[in-house]
Design a protein around this motif. Sequence first.
Motif, mmCIF file in Angstrom:
data_model
loop_
_atom_site.group_PDB
_atom_site.id
_atom_site.type_symbol
_atom_site.label_atom_id
_atom_site.label_comp_id
_atom_site.label_asym_id
_atom_site.label_seq_id
_atom_site.Cartn_x
_atom_site.Cartn_y
_atom_site.Cartn_z
ATOM 1 N N ALA A 1 7.662 9.632 4.335
ATOM 2 C CA ALA A 1 6.901 8.819 3.360
ATOM 3 C C ALA A 1 7.411 8.977 1.940
ATOM 4 O O ALA A 1 7.489 7.983 1.192
ATOM 5 N N PRO A 2 7.766 10.205 1.464
ATOM 6 C CA PRO A 2 8.252 10.304 0.080
ATOM 7 C C PRO A 2 9.526 9.514 -0.169
ATOM 8 O O PRO A 2 9.845 9.192 -1.318
ATOM 9 N N ASN B 1 11.921 -1.951 -0.332
ATOM 10 C CA ASN B 1 12.765 -0.854 0.137
ATOM 11 C C ASN B 1 14.077 -1.451 0.652
ATOM 12 O O ASN B 1 14.134 -2.621 1.057
ATOM 13 N N GLY C 1 0.813 -1.201 0.000
ATOM 14 C CA GLY C 1 0.000 0.000 0.000
ATOM 15 C C GLY C 1 0.848 1.252 0.000
ATOM 16 O O GLY C 1 2.062 1.233 -0.263
ATOM 17 N N ALA C 2 0.179 2.389 0.296
ATOM 18 C CA ALA C 2 0.877 3.679 0.280
ATOM 19 C C ALA C 2 1.825 3.761 1.464
ATOM 20 O O ALA C 2 1.471 3.433 2.587
ATOM 21 N N PRO C 3 3.086 4.225 1.248
ATOM 22 C CA PRO C 3 4.058 4.323 2.357
ATOM 23 C C PRO C 3 3.624 5.372 3.386
ATOM 24 O O PRO C 3 3.021 6.392 3.053
ATOM 25 N N GLN C 4 3.915 5.092 4.622
ATOM 26 C CA GLN C 4 3.716 6.021 5.731
ATOM 27 C C GLN C 4 5.093 6.386 6.329
ATOM 28 O O GLN C 4 6.054 5.638 6.232
ATOM 29 N N THR C 5 5.150 7.536 6.941
ATOM 30 C CA THR C 5 6.404 7.939 7.595
ATOM 31 C C THR C 5 6.731 6.959 8.714
ATOM 32 O O THR C 5 5.903 6.641 9.556
ATOM 33 N N HIS D 1 9.110 3.513 -0.719
ATOM 34 C CA HIS D 1 8.425 3.047 -1.923
ATOM 35 C C HIS D 1 7.379 2.002 -1.551
ATOM 36 O O HIS D 1 7.567 1.240 -0.600
ATOM 37 N N ALA D 2 6.326 2.025 -2.317
ATOM 38 C CA ALA D 2 5.393 0.900 -2.213
ATOM 39 C C ALA D 2 6.071 -0.316 -2.820
ATOM 40 O O ALA D 2 6.579 -0.271 -3.930
#
Length: 589
Positions: free
Chosen positions: A97-98, A105, A48-52, A101-102
Motif C-alpha cells: 500500500a505505501p 499510478n 480512496g486509500a490504497p490497499q496492498t 498512490h491515491a
Amino acid sequence: MEAAPSGWLDERPPASGWRPVQVPSNWNAHWPGHDGVVWYRLRWNIAGAPQTLGLYMHYVMSAGAISVNGVELDRDESLVEPLSRAWNRPRFLLLPAPLLHAGRNELLIRVSGYAAYQPALGKVEIGPPGPLRAAQRASELARKDLNWLHLGIGATLGCFFLALWLMRRQEAAYGWYAARQAAWVGFTVNFVNTSTWPLAHTHAYAAATTAAYVLYHGCGAMFVLRFMGRRWPRREAVLWLLICVACAAVLLAPHEHMKTVRHTLAWASSALVVATALVFLHLAWRGGSLAQRLLSAAMAANALAMVHDLLVFSALIHGNFYLASYTAWPTTIGMALTLAWTFVANTRRIERFNDEMHHSVAAARAELKASLARQHALELLHARLGERVNLAHDLHDGLGGMLIGNINTLERTRAPLPPQQVLDMMRTMRDDLRLIIDTASAQHHGELSLADLLAPLRYRMSQLFELHGIEAHWRVSSLDKVQLDATQSLDVLRVLQEALTNVFKHSRATRVDVTLVREEGGHLRLEVHDNGVGLESSAAGAPPPPGGTGLRSMQTRAQRLGARLAVDSRGSSTTVALHMPLQGLRGSS
C-alpha cells in the motif's frame, strides 16, 4: 497499455513514440524486425486509500525489468547479450500500500528481445494478492515445474535404455530411444534454462535448440521403425540426409534469416511427427501387439499436441502456452514402459526356453547316463570275453600245442621214453604256462614294463640253454619305458619263446645271441641269432617258409602287432628278426 521502442542500452523510456497495444502483445505486429527494447506502460487510478495489491505477469519475452511509480521491483540478471531467458517464468509481485498512490499510478515494464524469437509481453493482471498468487503458482507448475519433471524423467530413462542398448546392441530400438531422449533433453532445457549458457549468444542458443528439436523427431522416427521391426534403408538415408542439411542450415544461418529458417524447420519437423505417428498407427494396428497399439495411440495424441504448439510458436494461436509440458512426459513414460514390457516379455520367453532346455538336457543326460551304463556293462562283458578268448588262444597256441605234440610223441614211440626226455617235455609245458601267468598278471596298463615281463622268461631259457650246453648272450636295452598291454606283451614274448625253442630243438647250435632293444626311431627290435645248421630253402630276408607251424605262428603274431618278421638263414646260422613300431600302439611309451 501503451508501448514504445528504444535501443538496447536505454535505461529510461522514450519521451515520444508511444502507441496503444493489447496484451498479450507481440511487438512484431507494430514494429516488424525490431531488435532491442520495447517499453510497456500501464496507468490506472485508485479511488480512496490504497490497499496492498498483487501484480501477476504471465511472461516476458525474453528478459525484462518492472517498476511501479518509479520504484524498480524486479529485474532479470541480464537485459543485454547474453540475454536472460525469462520467457517461461510467470511472475508475481506484491504491491504494498505505501508504494501505491491515491489517484494515478504507473506500471512500467522494460522488455528486451529479438524479432526472430517472438518478442512479447504476456497478459498483466493487477488485483487482490491471494487469487493472483494462486494463479501464478498454477502457471509456474505448468510452465516450469512440469518441464523440470519431464527433463528428469527423460534423462533417467534415456540413460537406462542407453545402458540396456550397450549391453544388447542387437536391440536397436533401445539405442534410438536413448538418442531420442538425449535430443529431447537438449531441447527441454530450453524451457527451464534462465540463461544462454553454455553458449555465449541468444542466436547460437536458439540454433542449437532448433537442431536438437529436429534430431529429436528424426530419432523418434527411427525408434518407431526399429520398435516395429522395420528397416527401410533408402528412406532412412534420405531422412538423415535432410536432417543433416537442416541442422547445418540452422547452425550456419545469419541472424536476419534465422526466423525464416526456424519456422521452416518447425513446420518440417511437425510434418515428420505427424507422418511418424500415422506410420506407427498403420503398422501397429495392422499386425502389432497390444502394447504397440496403445503406444501408437499415445504418440498420435502427442503429435496433435505438437501441432498445437507449432501454431503457438508461429503466432497463429495467440499466447505462450504449450501443450508439450502436459503430453510429452506421459508419452515418454509410456514408451519406456512399453520397451520395458517388451524386454520383460522377451526375458520371460528366454527363461521359458532355458527351462525347456534345462529339462531337455536333464532328460538327455539321464538317457546318456543310462546308455553309458549299458555300454560300460557291455564293455566289461566284452573285455571279460576278450580276456577269456585271449587266454584260450594262448593256451591253445602254447600249452595246447605242446600237449598235443607230446601226446603224439608218446603214442608213436613204441619203447619207453627216457625219464630225462619226459622231464624236458614237462618243463617246456611248465615254462609255457608260466609265461601265460606272468603276462596275465599285468592286466592293467602300465603295471609291468616289457623288461619286467622278460626277466622270468630270460631266466628259464638261460637255464634251459645251459642244460643243453648252449651259450646264451643277451643284449637288452631301453625297455624300462616300453609298456604294452598284456596281449601285445604276450605276442612279443611268444615270438621270442618260439625262436629260442627252435634254436635248442632244431639248430644244433652252440651259441645264441638275443637282442631286444628300443631304438631311437621309436621301434622295438628283436633278433635271435644262432650258429646252428640253418633252415632249408630260406633266402635272406624272406618270410618264414610255409611248412613250419611255429614259424607261421610267429608270422601271425607279427601281423597282429603290426610288425615285420624276417628269417635269414645262411649256411650254418639263422637270424630271426622282428621290427615293431611303437607309435600308435595302446600302452606304448
